[in-house]
Design a protein around this motif. Structure first.
Motif, mmCIF file in Angstrom:
data_model
loop_
_atom_site.group_PDB
_atom_site.id
_atom_site.type_symbol
_atom_site.label_atom_id
_atom_site.label_comp_id
_atom_site.label_asym_id
_atom_site.label_seq_id
_atom_site.Cartn_x
_atom_site.Cartn_y
_atom_site.Cartn_z
ATOM 1 N N ILE A 1 5.728 -5.595 3.910
ATOM 2 C CA ILE A 1 5.029 -4.334 4.190
ATOM 3 C C ILE A 1 3.658 -4.342 3.519
ATOM 4 C CG2 ILE A 1 5.044 -1.843 3.749
ATOM 5 C CD1 ILE A 1 8.124 -1.977 4.022
ATOM 6 N N ALA A 2 3.616 -4.770 2.258
ATOM 7 C CA ALA A 2 2.348 -4.816 1.529
ATOM 8 C C ALA A 2 1.370 -5.779 2.195
ATOM 9 C CB ALA A 2 2.591 -5.224 0.076
ATOM 10 N N ALA A 3 1.875 -6.920 2.664
ATOM 11 C CA ALA A 3 1.002 -7.900 3.316
ATOM 12 C C ALA A 3 0.383 -7.336 4.578
ATOM 13 C CB ALA A 3 1.798 -9.172 3.630
ATOM 14 N N VAL A 4 1.169 -6.584 5.354
ATOM 15 C CA VAL A 4 0.639 -5.977 6.581
ATOM 16 C C VAL A 4 -0.432 -4.943 6.233
ATOM 17 C CG1 VAL A 4 1.205 -4.555 8.589
ATOM 18 C CG2 VAL A 4 2.750 -6.395 7.896
ATOM 19 N N ILE A 5 -0.138 -4.097 5.252
ATOM 20 C CA ILE A 5 -1.094 -3.048 4.862
ATOM 21 C C ILE A 5 -2.387 -3.663 4.325
ATOM 22 C CG2 ILE A 5 -1.481 -1.151 3.235
ATOM 23 C CD1 ILE A 5 1.503 -0.496 3.486
ATOM 24 N N ASN A 6 -2.287 -4.844 3.746
ATOM 25 C CA ASN A 6 -3.464 -5.512 3.187
ATOM 26 C C ASN A 6 -4.225 -6.321 4.235
ATOM 27 O OD1 ASN A 6 -5.077 -5.966 0.879
ATOM 28 N ND2 ASN A 6 -4.217 -8.008 0.630
ATOM 29 N N GLY A 7 -3.797 -6.236 5.497
ATOM 30 C CA GLY A 7 -4.465 -6.986 6.561
ATOM 31 C C GLY A 7 -5.782 -6.355 6.980
ATOM 32 N N GLU A 8 -6.603 -7.134 7.664
ATOM 33 C CA GLU A 8 -7.930 -6.666 8.080
ATOM 34 C C GLU A 8 -7.857 -5.388 8.906
ATOM 35 O OE1 GLU A 8 -10.466 -9.470 9.985
ATOM 36 O OE2 GLU A 8 -9.991 -11.073 8.566
ATOM 37 N N GLU A 9 -6.817 -5.256 9.739
ATOM 38 C CA GLU A 9 -6.732 -4.098 10.637
ATOM 39 C C GLU A 9 -6.758 -2.786 9.868
ATOM 40 O OE1 GLU A 9 -4.418 -6.515 10.546
ATOM 41 O OE2 GLU A 9 -3.938 -7.274 12.558
#
Length: 328
Positions: free
Chosen positions: A296-304
């Motif tokens: 979840i953290a990795a997704v939230i930290n994505g460019e998008e």
């Protein structure tokens, strides 16, 4: 240099590797560079071990805004070579930067139309046939066949009213053959390639703001349902589409409103944190809770996310997702 590798006929590509490249590489007489979509379609990118053993893979990235402006200045002066947000229109792709100079247009939307036409002209034979569907899918950071079926039935109810799971898989196959849909880099679901997705999504926002907003709201509800059924990781996509819907409302000059069943954005961070907390609580009984929280953290930290939320909001959500207190 082999450019646009995804267009190579498979049999020809394999033969060329075996008969030409492998012997040359074995004698270390040649340096070979392959360029294609990132990541390229796996059905095309099949390398003989004699070639693969000499390879190092480097993902190509679009130019930054500063690099794009410099590229345009080198190509020639025009009104777009000093446009401060030209990367929204070209995605920072060198090939689309070159198209800017040849486009006889003066409005941003007309230039966007030109870029989208260039993209679709270079894709597979069915790209134009599925133009509306591909533009809609450009709003997603990932989707699966179930979401695709739901999206098609909801947006184009007459055309797809008899759609079932088998027919959806056939449509997905057709979409993938256009090269505008590929396997998600993480291996879960599918996505429009990131290097053109930003261009298509921005065009969709400009040409049909209401449809863009409706898709974000539809998707926020979908991922909320996924979370409620136990898929906690989907909370990241729920947050993404909620924030996307808020951006649409902010850009609409009062023409768009948030539906009553979704957070209205009056207390943005508090509402995002409430939704994230709801998703995270589903992890407490999960044996892979730490791994899923990190996902979840990795997704939230994505460019998008940095495109639709402030850095302060992203950092607060990251802190919250990493501080989950798991029951022993």
């Amino acid at each position: 240099l082999f450019d646009t590798l995804e267009e190579a006929p498979r049999d020809t590509f394999l033969w060329f590797q075996e008969k030409v490249l492998a012997p040359l590489l074995e004698r270390q007489q040649v340096f070979v560079m392959f360029a294609s979509w990132s990541p390229p379609r796996e059905s095309v990118l099949e390398f003989r071990w004699q070639v693969a053993r000499h390879m190092r893979a480097y993902p190509l990235k679009p130019l930054t805004e500063d690099q794009t402006l410099e590229h345009l200045r080198l190509l020639g002066e025009n009104e777009w070579s000093v446009h401060p947000h030209v990367t929204r229109i070209t995605g920072g792709l060198p090939g689309l930067n070159e198209e800017v100079l040849g486009a006889q247009v003066h409005t941003e939307l007309d230039l966007l139309r030109h870029m989208v036409r260039v993209i679709f002209d270079r894709m597979g034979k069915d790209a134009e046939k599925y133009r509306a569907e591909l533009l809609a899918l450009s709003q997603y950071r990932q989707f699966d066949t179930r979401l695709l079926e739901h999206l098609l039935k909801t947006l184009w109810s007459e055309r797809y009213k008899t759609l079932d799971r088998r027919a959806t898989r056939e449509i997905l196959k057709n979409l993938r053959e256009t090269i505008l849909v590929e396997q998600h880099p993480d291996g879960y679901g599918y996505v429009v390639p990131s290097d053109v997705r930003t261009v298509l999504d921005y065009f969709q926002r400009q040409q049909d703001p209401k449809l863009h907003h409706d898709i974000h709201c539809l998707s926020a509800r979908w991922f909320r349902s996924e979370v409620e059924q136990g898929d906690a990781v989907s909370v990241a996509d729920e947050l993404f589409h909620i924030a996307g819907a808020w951006r649409d409302v902010a850009e609409s000059d009062g023409k768009l409103k948030m539906p009553s069943d979704l957070p209205n954005g009056n207390k943005r961070l508090e509402q995002l944190q409430d939704r994230l907390a709801f998703g995270l609580k589903h992890l407490k009984e999960n044996k892979r809770a730490d791994e899923l929280a990190n996902k979840i953290a990795a997704v939230i930290n994505g460019e998008e996310f940095y495109e639709i939320l402030s850095e302060k909001e992203v950092n607060a959500l990251l802190k919250q997702s990493r501080e989950i207190e798991l029951e022993k």
